[in-house]
Structure formats: C-alpha cells, structure tokens
Design an enzyme around this catalytic site. Structure first.
Site, PDB file in Angstrom:
ATOM      1  CB  CYS A 314      48.970  51.384 -42.424  1.00 31.13           C
ATOM      2  SG  CYS A 314      49.096  49.961 -41.381  1.00 31.13           S
ATOM      3  N   GLY A 397      49.114  54.426 -35.147  1.00 36.81           N
ATOM      4  CA  GLY A 397      50.095  53.589 -35.826  1.00 36.81           C
ATOM      5  C   GLY A 397      51.426  53.729 -35.105  1.00 36.81           C
TER       6      GLY A 397
END
Ligand code: XMP
Length: 488
Positions: A314, A397
């Site tokens: 993230c 991600g």
C-alpha cells in the site's frame, strides 16, 4: 442498540509493534487441543481465522483450495474478466468434495489430443467419457495413465484407450461416504463414478478426496462437503453482473472490496446486492474508523473488513496521507459494532504475533497478503534475486502500476493510454517460503500458544476476555521495550 464506546487511550495511534499482552495463568493442558474457531461472517465460521487477500499475487484457485482445505478462507481477486473469476470459483468447488458434482466429461469419439488438453488445462488426472456430446451417459473412464499408453496416437479416438463401461465399478448417486470407501477398497479402485438408472453421470468420488476428508476434518466446507470459496466484487460498473456470475458458479461468500468503503457508492451497491442476493453472505470493506464500521453494519454487511493503508503493497498513507494505525482502526471498528458483526483485520501483518494482537483487540479473523504471497500456492513464479541469490516471488498492490496496467491490457490495450489512474500501491519482492500449508501450521501453533498465555482454553475465549477490557491486558511499549522485544 448499545452506544459505541470511546476508544481506550492505549489504542490511540497504536499498531502492531506497539503492544505486548500480559501473560496470564495458563489453563491449557495440551496446546494441540486449543480450538481456534472464529466467525468470518454472521453465518460462516472458520476453524483457523486466516483469510487470503483478494490480490492477483495471493489468492487464485491453488491458494483458495489450500486455504479452505486447511480450515482457513480466501477471496479470489477481481483483476480478471467475470468469466475467468467465475471459472475459478467452479474449479475450486469441484476440488476435494466428497462427491464431485459436475465432473468433467468428454465424448468417446473425441481424440486423445483433445483429452490431453483438458487434463492439462484443468489440472486433473481423470476424465469421465460420455457416449455422445452432451449426453451425460457414461461410456468409460480415461486417466492420465491411459494417455501415456496412447503417446504418438494423438489423433486417434480416445475410446480406444479408455476403460470401457462394462469393466467399470459404479455406484448409485446416494451412496454414503463409508459405503463408497469400502467399495473402493474392496474393488481396489481410486475413482468411483456415480450414475442413475439410465446410466447418466451424476457425480464422481475419488479415493484421494475421501482420504483428505478424513485427514482434514477441519477444512472449510459447505453442507455438501465441498470446499467453500470466496470472491471479490467492486461497487461500480459491472459489479452486479460479476456477482450474478459468481453466485451461479457456487460462491459461498462475496466480498465487496472498495479502497474507501465509507461512501455513497457503497451504500447504493450494498442495497442493490442485498435486495437481489438475500441469502448470500456479504463482507464489505475497507473502513478504518468507528463511523465507517457502523455505516457498514447499518447497511447490513455480514462482515466488515478493516484497514486503510497498513498493507505491504500500500502507498495510500504515503501518497494521500489518509489512514488510521491498524490496531486503532480494529479497535474503533470493534467498539462501534460490539460483536454484532465480525471484523476482519486486513493488512500490515508482518509477524504471527500480529494476528494474535488483532484478535485480542477485537478482530475475529485476519486477512493476509504478503505473508502468503511467497508460497508455492500463490500465483507467479519463483525467481532468484540477482543481488542476493535468494529465491523470491513478486507481490504487488492491486493499485500498483503493474496490476493496473495488466488489467487494462487484458481488457483493451488502448485503455492503457487513455486511463492514467493515481497509483496507491507498489510491487515488492517477498522471500520464497515453500508451501502455504507450513505457513498456516506455524501460525496455528503460535496462535495456540497465545491462547495459553492469555489464560484461556480457546481463541474465542481469549478474544472475548481481552477485547472486553484490553487496558487490563495490553502493555503499550516504550522505544526501549520495543527494542528489547523485537530487535534480534
Ligand atoms: P499485507 O500487509 O498483508 O496487506 O500484504 C494486504 C492488504 O493490502 C491491501 N492492498 C492495497 N492497499 N493499495 C493499498 O492501499 C494497493 O494497491 C493495495 N493492494 C492491496 C488489501 O487490503 C490487502 O488485503
């Protein structure tokens, strides 16, 4: 309805590295017997409270199948077409059930080459052969071994190499598990086709699946003994079409996964989903505040996924500045819903102790991405890092440039040029760690140990006790005690 309580001071700004819990008098006789059952949703319970993240470098069919076999759960990602995702659901539903309800069939006049392609693409070892295309009438069985004998004869009809119906042992559709096993042992066979009076195929039982069912009674299975499967959808665009396809394919739980779920878009989408699929469990996320969790509970979510920005892939916190430290987020959510809806702590788990801390703070289950991504069962190949010579796998991600571009490329290469989306994710490499079964075993052992240190007999008891009064059990660490605890 109880009013949500104010978060305790020790949880303000807190995440996994901030706590230890005080060891309690142990009542556990044997750690092996410690029960780890926790609820995933209002209706689904897991024997092991671990959930594979819906990411294309974590949970595809191999991971999904293994996690369910091991008593955990997972969600197939939606970074693929609706057809592909639904096919993955169907594939897992066909694995390791007592009865394979829709065994793959091939007409007897098809070629050896046709059969080889199906066995390879479906990763199976046996095909039921039917009389005519679509007839469903059993004509024989063709195995991987038969194909070896047919080498060099790929263009010939497969019927020449199959075991024909007259030599097969079959059973009626309602045979019990015990009778099936006895019959297969007596007849020394590994596969038992089920047929009705008209010789129509209704299912297939394999010895391997019967053995697995005995070895792993804790697997996550539905009422028919099939592995349970989860899959993710979005909250815009074709999400209802995707949901329709997943439900028809046999999905057991749907995850409506949106980066920022405390939103109008999700409100509309949940209402639409719930009015159409009344008996399907729906988990919603992600949120990271008490307001967000209450919002999803009030919408009727059957599980709430918590975590904004803690994940290994993230970049939301770095690029946008939004987020809540993960244990504060879990705690806020727990206090807002107070046990009425299970909470999934999603992201940021770096060590097994983090799983225990999340559950003791109020989560019921924990979603893992990077911790599962270096295994044999995650998608992708093992590569050697040229600088360290260590074996690694890629983990990315779902909003990383790589994942986004891949998705656009698959749909329409032109899209890549016209769509520039702000990336809030990144790719990293993770160490290759072998089978996910070993990772789960290690996590289970550590969780059982945590239950013993928490002075309870089972994980649910430890969760209830500590999360109802965490200030009595949690110790907030200083820089020095953090160093003493975790630096080795
Ligand atoms: P871990 O730490 O277990 O985290 O690897 C897994 C979770 O990370 C989230 N995720 C993302 N978050 N941008 C984000 O901000 C992304 O591109 C991204 N991809 C995954 C997700 O919640 C997952 O379960």
């Amino acid at each position: 309805m109880p009013k949500s309580k104010k978060i305790e001071q020790i949880f303000e700004g807190a995440t996994y590295g901030d706590f230890l819990f005080r060891p309690q008098f142990s009542v556990v006789k044997s750690r092996r017997d410690v029960d780890l059952t926790m609820p995933l949703t209002r209706n689904i319970r897991l024997n092991v409270p671990i959930v594979g993240a819906n990411m294309d470098t974590v949970t595809r069919e191999k991971m999904m199948k293994t996690l369910s076999l091991e008593g955990c759960f997972g969600f197939l990602d939606r970074n693929c077409s609706i057809v592909e995702q639904a096919a993955r659901v169907k594939h897992v539903k066909r694995q390791h059930s007592f009865v394979i309800e829709n065994p793959i069939m091939i007409p007897r006049k098809n070629t050896v080459a046709d059969a080889g392609k199906i066995l390879e693409s479906q990763n199976i070892s046996t095909l039921l052969v039917e009389e005519g295309p679509g007839s469903g009438t059993l004509a024989g069985i063709l195995t991987h071994r038969d194909l070896l004998a047919a080498q060099g004869k790929e263009s010939e009809p497969l019927e020449r190499f199959m075991t024909p119906f007259r030599k097969l042992v079959t059973a009626s559709p309602n045979i019990s598990m015990n009778n099936a096993e006895n019959m297969m042992l007596e007849e020394r066979i590994e596969k038992l086709p089920l047929i009705n009076k008209n010789r129509k195929i209704t299912g297939l039982i394999t010895m391997r699946d019967l053995r697995l069912a005995k070895q792993k009674p804790y697997s996550t299975k539905d009422k028919k003994g099939r592995l349970m499967v989860g899959a993710a959808i979005g909250a815009a665009g074709d999400y209802m079409e995707r949901a329709d396809a997943l439900v028809s394919a046999g999905v057991d739980c749907v995850l409506m996964d949106v980066a920022h779920s405390h939103s109008d878009i999700v409100k509309v989408a949940v209402k639409k989903f719930k009015s159409k699929f009344k008996s399907m469990d729906l988990i919603c996320g992600n949120v990271a505040t008490k307001e967000g969790a209450k919002f999803l509970m009030d919408l009727g979510a059957d599980g709430i996924k918590v975590g904004i920005g803690p994940g290994r892939g993230c970049r939301t916190r770095l690029e946008v500045g939004a987020g809540v430290p993960q244990l504060q987020a879990v705690r806020e959510a727990y206090l807002a819903v107070q046990g009425r809806v299970p909470i999934i702590a999603d992201g940021g788990v770096g060590n097994d102790k983090d799983i225990a801390l999340a559950i003791l703070s109020g989560a019921s289950t924990v979603m893992l991405g990077s911790m599962l991504s270096g295994t044999d069962e995650s998608p992708g190949i093992v590569i050697e890092d040229p600088s360290t010579r260590r074996k690694v796998k890629m983990y990315r991600g779902m909003t990383s440039a790589e994942a986004v571009i891949d998705n656009f490329l698959k749909r329409d290469p032109e899209d890549v040029l016209t769509n520039s989306q702000a990336q809030e994710g990144q790719s990293v490499t993770v160490p290759y760690v072998g089978s996910v079964t070993d990772v789960i075993k290690r996590i289970k052992d550590h969780l059982r140990s945590a239950v013993s240190y928490a002075g309870e007999k089972d994980l649910y008891g430890a969760h209830k006790k500590v999360s109802s009064n965490p200030a009595d059990y949690f110790i907030r660490l200083s820089d020095a005690s953090r160093k003493e605890s975790f630096e080795r």
